[in-house]
Design a protein around this motif. Structure first.
Motif, PDB file in Angstrom:
ATOM      1  N   LEU A  29       1.097  -1.082  -0.237  1.00 33.78           N
ATOM      2  CA  LEU A  29      -0.088   0.246   0.083  1.00 33.78           C
ATOM      3  C   LEU A  29       0.984   1.340  -0.061  1.00 33.78           C
ATOM      4  CD1 LEU A  29      -2.545  -1.316   2.472  1.00 33.78           C
ATOM      5  CD2 LEU A  29      -3.113  -0.974  -0.215  1.00 33.78           C
TER       6      LEU A  29
ATOM      7  N   ARG B 299      -6.218  -0.167   4.529  1.00 34.30           N
ATOM      8  CA  ARG B 299      -6.313  -0.417   3.194  1.00 34.30           C
ATOM      9  C   ARG B 299      -8.138   0.596   4.280  1.00 34.30           C
ATOM     10  NH1 ARG B 299      -6.063  -5.316   1.300  1.00 34.30           N
ATOM     11  NH2 ARG B 299      -4.740  -5.023  -0.952  1.00 34.30           N
TER      12      ARG B 299
ATOM     13  N   GLU C  32      -6.955   4.360   4.863  1.00 35.31           N
ATOM     14  CA  GLU C  32      -7.217   5.001   4.122  1.00 35.31           C
ATOM     15  C   GLU C  32      -8.320   4.920   3.094  1.00 35.31           C
ATOM     16  OE1 GLU C  32      -3.047   3.290   1.682  1.00 35.31           O
ATOM     17  OE2 GLU C  32      -4.736   2.455   0.906  1.00 35.31           O
TER      18      GLU C  32
END
Length: 605
Positions: A476, A588, A591
């Motif tokens: 990521l 994730r 984000e």
């Protein structure tokens, strides 16, 4: 890609041009024609004429002319296909495409649009009439949101239930997930992505719902804002909240006001400034600016820009150069934002926007305002600080004009100021010194060297290049802190990147070239875990600086404990893979929401 000629002709034949034009222009029947003020230039006497029978318009003032498709292209800033689709939707005509894959893609996108439209209606009607939304209606009224504002922006409320929307829509979970509205629950059924939140629908430029921003209530659960995750329709780096309502006013004023949040945009509209838009939980991007300059060249930043340093300046100047934009900054009263000013002092908001300065002027004046120019030392410091800021501008003429102004204000000689503003020599194409001459280290000593890439990030890039199948799903952007490494990550996760590294030599491609020739000397998952160690350590450090009271610490404690356990598991061969995957999933989610959400229940063990 093309549209079947039969469908295209049907759209042209069935479109009532006078009806389309009337959405933008007040028309009056004059004989067999319709007449009105031209929407393409300013005029006081009508010179714009529409022949509805022939489906053609012409302006005797600016000579603009064309059919309904041309008119829609000009007014809505669409390409040819987009304009035909706009008209077809208005007529209820289902278009066919010459490329069947295009037709399938558009059908799937339309299906997602329909789902999002139904979701927006559900949230809006829940706010308007739902028994559970009484507290929300009271809160919005206390913030000055009247019924007209709620309807104009289609503000809604997501009930505090696990599957209120999912049950209402009654669609398969994969479609709910594809629209960014839900996900599978632990028991197999769908659960809503948004719960107990004020809902702000986000529209594309044509007014179609593409996503949502959900704001927590005063006594609700963090994060403050939760945005739709990226979907086929929603990319927060390319969409601007409020643009579908503001675009007409933006074109008329040739100015666009950029705010930070949804309520700021709504506040601007309520204060009589209907040319405001906002980013959706992200910083301004090149795609945002490219979209904005389709409507206006003057961009006014209406949020705190005091912290904007060289990196921001480089972006702003780059946008001005690439997109022929003009970036201005409106100085808001300290501690206030457009939404707050609109509620408390609308005239102050209007004055702040009217007094917006070019970005460079704004930065210079912030330095001068904070300097004590009555002292020699204060003037010297102001000259040095403003000189460094002026030096960042790429245009020599602009630099020279500003340095003359500043020299007068700080009372120093123009040539002295010019030396402070002197641009550093370019790093490439330096002349080679004659053989035997002593080396000149002055320039290299003055230039700051780029920070070295941390070893963990270097290892992760190496694993990405040599074992992409294993590492790409786990890597990521958050795992990189070095700018060059971040650029390299984005490049090696792009299709066809091996061809690109030879075409555009940069620091990132140089770094990739290095890891390409180095061997992968460790287990890829272990290298990912080392990068995650650095991410967790940074997160813990930031938490110590951000948390100011015991209650905040208590709220974050479950996350800290969970990360500690997962970090321990990453260091064991037996549990490393599962721990890495769990932490990556958590990142994730961060984000997506922009906030440190609690890890999902299945990972709390």
């Amino acid at each position: 890609m093309g549209i079947h000629d039969e469908d295209l002709q049907r759209v042209k034949i069935e479109t009532d041009l006078s009806g389309v034009v009337s959405q933008y222009v007040a028309l009056r029947k004059v004989g067999q024609r319709w007449s009105g003020l031209c929407p393409f230039h300013n005029e006081k006497t009508p010179s714009f004429s529409v022949n509805a029978e022939e489906g053609f318009f012409y302006c005797f003032g600016c000579q603009k002319s064309g059919d309904a498709i041309t008119f829609v292209r000009e007014m809505e800033h669409l390409d040819f296909v987009g304009a035909v689709e706009w008209l077809a939707n208005r007529l209820g005509i289902a278009l066919r495409y010459t490329d069947t894959s295009d037709g399938t893609n558009r059908k799937e996108r339309q299906e997602l649009t329909d789902i999002l439209e139904k979701a927006a209606d559900f949230y809006h009607q829940t706010l308007r009439t739902g028994t559970s939304a009484g507290k929300v209606r009271s809160y919005l009224r206390s913030r000055g949101f009247d019924s007209e504002t709620v309807d104009q922006f289609r503000i809604g409320y997501a009930p505090d239930k696990w599957d209120a929307l999912a049950s209402h829509l009654g669609i398969p979970t994969p479609k709910l997930e594809a629209a960014g509205l839900g996900r599978p629950g632990q028991r197999g059924g769908p659960i809503d992505f948004f719960r107990d939140r004020i809902m702000f629908p986000v529209f594309d430029t044509n007014g179609a719902v593409v996503g949502f921003g959900g704001r927590m209530l005063p006594d609700g659960q963090q994060p403050k804002y939760k945005n739709t995750p990226q979907t086929r329709l929603y990319d927060k780096s390319k969409v601007l909240y409020g643009l579908h309502l503001a675009k007409k006013h933006i074109v008329e004023a040739d100015e666009i006001v950029v705010c930070e949040g949804y309520t700021d945009v709504i506040g601007c509209f309520r204060a009589g400034i209907p040319r405001a838009v906002a980013t959706c939980g992200t910083a301004l991007t090149d795609d945002h600016v490219k979209l904005m300059t389709r409507f206006a060249k003057r961009i006014v930043i209406a949020f705190d820009a005091d912290g904007a340093g060289k990196a921001a300046a480089d972006r702003f100047y780059g946008w001005e150069d690439r997109h022929n934009a003009e970036v201005f900054v409106a100085a808001m009263p300290e501690g206030a934002d457009p939404g707050q000013l609109a509620e408390e002092n609308p005239s102050a908001l209007t004055d702040a926007l009217a007094a917006a300065e070019p970005f460079l002027s704004y930065r210079i004046n912030r330095v001068l305002d904070k300097s004590d120019l009555s002292l020699v030392e204060g003037r010297a410091r102001a000259a040095a600080d403003t000189g460094a800021i002026i030096a960042e501008h790429p245009n020599e003429v602009v630099r020279d004009q500003y340095l003359i102004e500043v020299a007068q204000k700080v009372r120093i000689d123009i040539e002295q100021m010019r030396r402070l503003v002197k641009k550093p020599n370019p790093t490439r194409h330096q002349p080679t010194p004659p053989p035997g001459s002593p080396p000149d280290n002055s320039d290299t000593q003055q230039r700051s060297q780029p920070p070295a890439v941390p070893q963990a990030e270097l290892n992760l890039l190496r694993a990405l290049v040599h074992d992409p199948e294993t590492v790409t799903p786990l890597a990521l952007p958050a795992m990189f802190s070095n700018p060059t490494a971040i650029d390299a990550y984005h490049l090696v996760t792009t299709d066809g990147w091996r061809e690109q590294i030879d075409e555009t030599p940069t620091a990132a491609t140089t770094l990739i070239g290095r890891v390409l020739v180095e061997e992968l000397d460790a287990d890829p998952i272990e290298l990912v875990s080392r990068a995650l160690d650095a991410v967790i350590n940074r997160w813990n450090t930031e938490l110590r600086y951000d948390v100011h009271d015991i209650e905040q610490l208590r709220q974050h404690q479950p996350i800290v404990q969970w990360l500690t356990h997962r970090q321990e598991e990453m260091h064991s061969d037996d549990t490393r893979t599962a721990a890495v995957e769990a932490i990556v999933d958590w990142l994730r989610n961060q984000e997506t929401t922009g906030e440190p959400d609690q890890p999902s229940d299945q990972n709390l063990n």
